[in-house]
Design an enzyme around this catalytic site. Structure first.
Site, PDB file in Angstrom:
ATOM      1  N   GLU A 197       0.864  -1.174   0.000  1.00  0.00           N
ATOM      2  CA  GLU A 197       0.000   0.000   0.000  1.00  0.00           C
ATOM      3  C   GLU A 197       0.903   1.227   0.000  1.00  0.00           C
ATOM      4  O   GLU A 197       1.968   1.233   0.617  1.00  0.00           O
ATOM      5  CB  GLU A 197      -0.868   0.033   1.266  1.00  0.00           C
ATOM      6  CG  GLU A 197      -2.082  -0.841   1.155  1.00  0.00           C
ATOM      7  CD  GLU A 197      -2.974  -0.745   2.388  1.00  0.00           C
ATOM      8  OE1 GLU A 197      -3.109   0.355   2.962  1.00  0.00           O
ATOM      9  OE2 GLU A 197      -3.513  -1.790   2.775  1.00  0.00           O
ATOM     10  N   ASN A 250       5.495 -12.561   3.672  1.00  0.00           N
ATOM     11  CA  ASN A 250       5.019 -11.582   4.655  1.00  0.00           C
ATOM     12  C   ASN A 250       5.494 -11.937   6.063  1.00  0.00           C
ATOM     13  O   ASN A 250       5.852 -11.060   6.851  1.00  0.00           O
ATOM     14  CB  ASN A 250       3.491 -11.488   4.621  1.00  0.00           C
ATOM     15  CG  ASN A 250       3.016 -10.509   3.548  1.00  0.00           C
ATOM     16  OD1 ASN A 250       3.818 -10.004   2.781  1.00  0.00           O
ATOM     17  ND2 ASN A 250       1.724 -10.256   3.504  1.00  0.00           N
ATOM     18  N   PHE A 291      13.466  -3.653   5.450  1.00  0.00           N
ATOM     19  CA  PHE A 291      12.656  -4.079   6.595  1.00  0.00           C
ATOM     20  C   PHE A 291      13.464  -4.240   7.876  1.00  0.00           C
ATOM     21  O   PHE A 291      13.245  -5.139   8.666  1.00  0.00           O
ATOM     22  CB  PHE A 291      11.838  -5.338   6.235  1.00  0.00           C
ATOM     23  CG  PHE A 291      10.649  -4.951   5.412  1.00  0.00           C
ATOM     24  CD1 PHE A 291      10.827  -4.503   4.115  1.00  0.00           C
ATOM     25  CD2 PHE A 291       9.380  -4.940   5.943  1.00  0.00           C
ATOM     26  CE1 PHE A 291       9.760  -4.059   3.350  1.00  0.00           C
ATOM     27  CE2 PHE A 291       8.297  -4.501   5.194  1.00  0.00           C
ATOM     28  CZ  PHE A 291       8.494  -4.063   3.894  1.00  0.00           C
ATOM     29  N   LYS A 293      13.946  -1.320   9.732  1.00  0.00           N
ATOM     30  CA  LYS A 293      13.764  -0.008  10.359  1.00  0.00           C
ATOM     31  C   LYS A 293      13.034  -0.216  11.680  1.00  0.00           C
ATOM     32  O   LYS A 293      11.889  -0.649  11.707  1.00  0.00           O
ATOM     33  CB  LYS A 293      12.962   0.876   9.387  1.00  0.00           C
ATOM     34  CG  LYS A 293      12.814   2.282   9.778  1.00  0.00           C
ATOM     35  CD  LYS A 293      13.413   3.218   8.709  1.00  0.00           C
ATOM     36  CE  LYS A 293      13.490   4.679   9.154  1.00  0.00           C
ATOM     37  NZ  LYS A 293      13.989   4.932  10.489  1.00  0.00           N
ATOM     38  N   CYS A 302      -2.211  -6.344   6.354  1.00  0.00           N
ATOM     39  CA  CYS A 302      -1.590  -7.581   5.868  1.00  0.00           C
ATOM     40  C   CYS A 302      -0.758  -8.324   6.919  1.00  0.00           C
ATOM     41  O   CYS A 302      -1.068  -9.465   7.253  1.00  0.00           O
ATOM     42  CB  CYS A 302      -0.735  -7.277   4.652  1.00  0.00           C
ATOM     43  SG  CYS A 302      -1.728  -6.508   3.362  1.00  0.00           S
ATOM     44  N   ARG A 369      -5.960   0.746   9.506  1.00  0.00           N
ATOM     45  CA  ARG A 369      -6.277  -0.577  10.071  1.00  0.00           C
ATOM     46  C   ARG A 369      -5.040  -1.144  10.770  1.00  0.00           C
ATOM     47  O   ARG A 369      -3.947  -1.144  10.214  1.00  0.00           O
ATOM     48  CB  ARG A 369      -6.729  -1.527   8.953  1.00  0.00           C
ATOM     49  CG  ARG A 369      -8.097  -1.171   8.425  1.00  0.00           C
ATOM     50  CD  ARG A 369      -8.491  -2.039   7.268  1.00  0.00           C
ATOM     51  NE  ARG A 369      -7.633  -1.841   6.114  1.00  0.00           N
ATOM     52  CZ  ARG A 369      -7.737  -2.521   4.980  1.00  0.00           C
ATOM     53  NH1 ARG A 369      -8.661  -3.448   4.851  1.00  0.00           N
ATOM     54  NH2 ARG A 369      -6.923  -2.278   3.974  1.00  0.00           N
TER      55      ARG A 369
HETATM   56  C1  UGA Z   1       3.021  -5.782   2.921  1.00  0.00           C
HETATM   57  C2  UGA Z   1       4.155  -6.375   2.073  1.00  0.00           C
HETATM   58  O1  UGA Z   1       5.305  -5.523   2.158  1.00  0.00           O
HETATM   59  C3  UGA Z   1       3.726  -6.490   0.600  1.00  0.00           C
HETATM   60  O2  UGA Z   1       4.750  -7.129  -0.154  1.00  0.00           O
HETATM   61  C4  UGA Z   1       2.448  -7.343   0.549  1.00  0.00           C
HETATM   62  O3  UGA Z   1       1.968  -7.450  -0.787  1.00  0.00           O
HETATM   63  C5  UGA Z   1       1.378  -6.686   1.393  1.00  0.00           C
HETATM   64  O4  UGA Z   1       1.846  -6.585   2.757  1.00  0.00           O
HETATM   65  C6  UGA Z   1       0.147  -7.531   1.341  1.00  0.00           C
HETATM   66  O5  UGA Z   1       0.186  -8.664   1.823  1.00  0.00           O
HETATM   67  O6  UGA Z   1      -0.846  -7.128   0.718  1.00  0.00           O
HETATM   68  P1  UGA Z   1       2.036  -3.319   3.322  1.00  0.00           P
HETATM   69  O7  UGA Z   1       1.233  -3.944   4.418  1.00  0.00           O
HETATM   70  O8  UGA Z   1       1.356  -2.442   2.340  1.00  0.00           O
HETATM   71  O9  UGA Z   1       2.778  -4.466   2.447  1.00  0.00           O
HETATM   72  O10 UGA Z   1       3.159  -2.433   4.011  1.00  0.00           O
HETATM   73  P2  UGA Z   1       4.717  -2.572   4.323  1.00  0.00           P
HETATM   74  O11 UGA Z   1       5.440  -1.525   3.568  1.00  0.00           O
HETATM   75  O12 UGA Z   1       5.192  -3.945   4.196  1.00  0.00           O
HETATM   76  O13 UGA Z   1       4.735  -2.155   5.872  1.00  0.00           O
HETATM   77  C7  UGA Z   1       4.041  -2.916   6.839  1.00  0.00           C
HETATM   78  C8  UGA Z   1       4.282  -2.370   8.227  1.00  0.00           C
HETATM   79  O14 UGA Z   1       5.627  -2.609   8.630  1.00  0.00           O
HETATM   80  C9  UGA Z   1       4.079  -0.866   8.359  1.00  0.00           C
HETATM   81  O15 UGA Z   1       3.391  -0.600   9.565  1.00  0.00           O
HETATM   82  C10 UGA Z   1       5.482  -0.302   8.408  1.00  0.00           C
HETATM   83  O16 UGA Z   1       5.582   0.907   9.094  1.00  0.00           O
HETATM   84  C11 UGA Z   1       6.209  -1.421   9.133  1.00  0.00           C
HETATM   85  N1  UGA Z   1       7.658  -1.471   8.848  1.00  0.00           N
HETATM   86  C12 UGA Z   1       8.097  -1.744   7.594  1.00  0.00           C
HETATM   87  C13 UGA Z   1       8.558  -1.278   9.887  1.00  0.00           C
HETATM   88  O17 UGA Z   1       8.183  -1.034  11.050  1.00  0.00           O
HETATM   89  N2  UGA Z   1       9.900  -1.355   9.611  1.00  0.00           N
HETATM   90  C14 UGA Z   1      10.375  -1.641   8.363  1.00  0.00           C
HETATM   91  O18 UGA Z   1      11.615  -1.717   8.193  1.00  0.00           O
HETATM   92  C15 UGA Z   1       9.449  -1.835   7.329  1.00  0.00           C
END
Ligand code: UGA
Length: 475
Positions: A197, A250, A291, A293, A302, A369
């Site tokens: 997203e 995921n 990933f 951070k 997700c 969400r």
């Molecule tokens: C995630 C996956 O990255 C996608 O590849 C997948 O298609 C999607 O789920 C899905 O299943 O539909 P998304 O949920 O949009 O994508 O967001 P992410 O960018 O993955 O971040 C998820 C959460 O992790 C966020 O709250 C973000 O702030 C957190 N995050 C991410 C961290 O706390 N640290 C990081 O290094 C990366």
């Protein structure tokens, strides 16, 4: 409609590739671009996918069970914020993208059907597949020609085989109720979507890889034809493997986040810097920099849901997955450990005015969400804080679902308003615009210049030099 006849005992995938007599002409239509694509479910995956197919030159029929979503789309508006989506909708609506009320009509007019409906979680963590089943039953009653049915929603392994079974069962019942099983012409496939997203259109245009879970040559050829304009490598597997790849991806990414968050706590204890540790380990190509951070934890529709569904799937087969349970536990404790920091900074929270920057679960979206920010907001309200909330995109929806409460919390049009007379400012979502805030202005607005940064947006030294009492994660 139905041609091939076989025994009514349904065997799950037995490792052979199926053949369908009418599939050849479907492949031809895909090759010469006269086949239509149907997108069944127009949410965060379905709508960007539909419009991306339009960009690739396809005629796309979009259907959804929600009349509200259809109405919004028909007006030419997008039902949620996603960068670039509005422009694509405006460009293709009525020309290449057709919003269809009747799911059956979309199915009948298309050759390739992508299932993009929601797979929410049940209370026990299991994926609720009732929307997938319902679409499969609609497909069963509208099989007017060969169809390739492709699962894109995130689902537990063997869902595609259940989709096959369901279509067979209900098209059979619909056909003539005969005892003899009449196999309709269709194939199922699984092509999980990996888009994020907030970066959906970018990810659709530049995927790292395309996974195609197939059980027939034609299904593979059709999918390869559809995806040939993306330059990504295509991994062809059978359907359950494809489904498992998505859950495993995921889960692995969430595991990296929980890992670095634990390391962050350790860094704080010994006086090290987690961002540098992440840089240092991320330089190893076996680990990779993504990933890692540290922050207040992961959220969104997700990761939390998919982790629970993956654990549930394992347990269904008698396997424990305590590693992933711990990933969830660590994540759930992040909000509490951040709140401790806030208490340490403020001493008494009750009655304090606190500015909050960032409510969406990540930047680039209006989605709140399972947002860790919202968890923190609710906890602070319970503790009697008075909140001034800002987010660049999430507020219009929140105003409806979580309306302002006088003397408890207000929504602010800009971050400076959120900082006004505040005793602390919390950074909870790493929106890029927060990085370029005018810090002097922020400080002058605040009653007490305390900043608690849950996403390590700023550098500790520059914040101290700018006159803030600054707290961050793992540094
Ligand atoms: C995630 C996956 O990255 C996608 O590849 C997948 O298609 C999607 O789920 C899905 O299943 O539909 P998304 O949920 O949009 O994508 O967001 P992410 O960018 O993955 O971040 C998820 C959460 O992790 C966020 O709250 C973000 O702030 C957190 N995050 C991410 C961290 O706390 N640290 C990081 O290094 C990366």
């Amino acid at each position: 409609m139905a041609t091939a006849v076989r025994n009514s005992t349904l065997a799950f995938h037995a490792g052979h590739l199926r053949t369908n007599p009418r599939a050849g002409s479907a492949l031809e239509r895909v090759r010469n671009r006269t086949a239509n694509i149907a997108i069944l479910g127009l949410g965060h995956v379905g709508l960007p996918t539909a419009l991306n197919f339009c960009e690739m030159g396809w005629q796309v029929l979009g259907a959804d069970s929600s009349p509200e979503i259809l109405e919004i789309l028909r007006r030419g508006d997008v039902p949620f914020y996603e960068r670039g989506l509005q422009e694509l909708l405006t460009k293709h609506l009525g020309l290449k993208f057709h919003v269809v009320d009747d799911l059956g009509a979309a199915i009948r007019q298309a050759t390739v059907l992508f299932i993009c409906v929601g797979t929410p979680q049940r209370e026990n963590g299991e994926a609720n597949l009732s929307q997938v089943e319902s679409v499969a039953r609609s497909i069963a009653s509208n099989l007017n020609d060969y169809k390739l049915v492709v699962g894109k929603s995130t689902v537990p392994a063997i869902t595609a085989q259940w989709v096959r079974r369901t279509i067979q069962r209900y098209s059979h019942a619909h056909d003539n109720g005969a005892i003899e099983f009449v196999e309709p012409e269709f194939d199922v496939a699984s092509s999980p979507e990996f888009l994020r997203e907030g970066a959906a259109l970018h990810d659709l245009l530049h995927p790292d890889r395309i996974v195609c879970g197939i059980e027939s040559d034609v299904a593979r050829d059709i999918l390869q034809e559809i995806y040939k304009t993306t330059n990504a490598p295509i991994l062809v597997t059978e359907t359950s493997t494809a489904e498992l790849i998505k859950h495993a991806a995921n889960s692995f990414l969430s595991m990296k986040i929980s890992f670095i968050n634990m390391v962050a706590d350790l860094c704080e204890a010994v006086g090290a810097d987690v961002d540098k540790v992440a840089d240092g380990i991320g330089m190893d190509p076996r680990i990779g920099p993504g990933f890692l951070k540290a922050g207040i934890g992961f959220g969104g529709y997700c990761f939390p849901k998919d982790l629970r569904a993956f654990i549930h799937l394992a347990e269904d087969y008698g396997l424990e997955f305590p590693l992933l349970r711990e990933v969830i536990n660590i994540n759930e404790l992040r909000a509490e450990s951040f709140l401790k920091k806030v208490r340490r900074a403020l001493w008494v929270v009750q009655g304090k005015t606190i500015g909050v920057l960032g409510l969406a679960f990540k930047p680039g979206t209006d989605d709140t969400r399972e947002s860790p920010s919202m968890r923190i907001v609710h906890a602070l309200l319970e503790q009697g804080a008075i909140l001034q909330l800002h987010d660049p995109k999430a507020i219009p929806n929140l105003r409806t679902n979580f309306p302002e409460r006088e003397h408890e919390f207000v929504y602010c049009d800009d971050p400076y308003q959120a900082a006004r007379r505040a005793h602390a400012l919390l950074l909870l979502t790493d929106w890029p615009e927060y990085k370029s805030l005018d810090l002097d202005r922020i400080r002058n607005f605040m009653e007490v210049p305390v900043v608690v940064d849950g996403r390590n947006i700023f550098e500790p030294t520059s914040m101290e030099n700018a006159g803030f009492e600054y707290y961050s994660i793992g540094r």
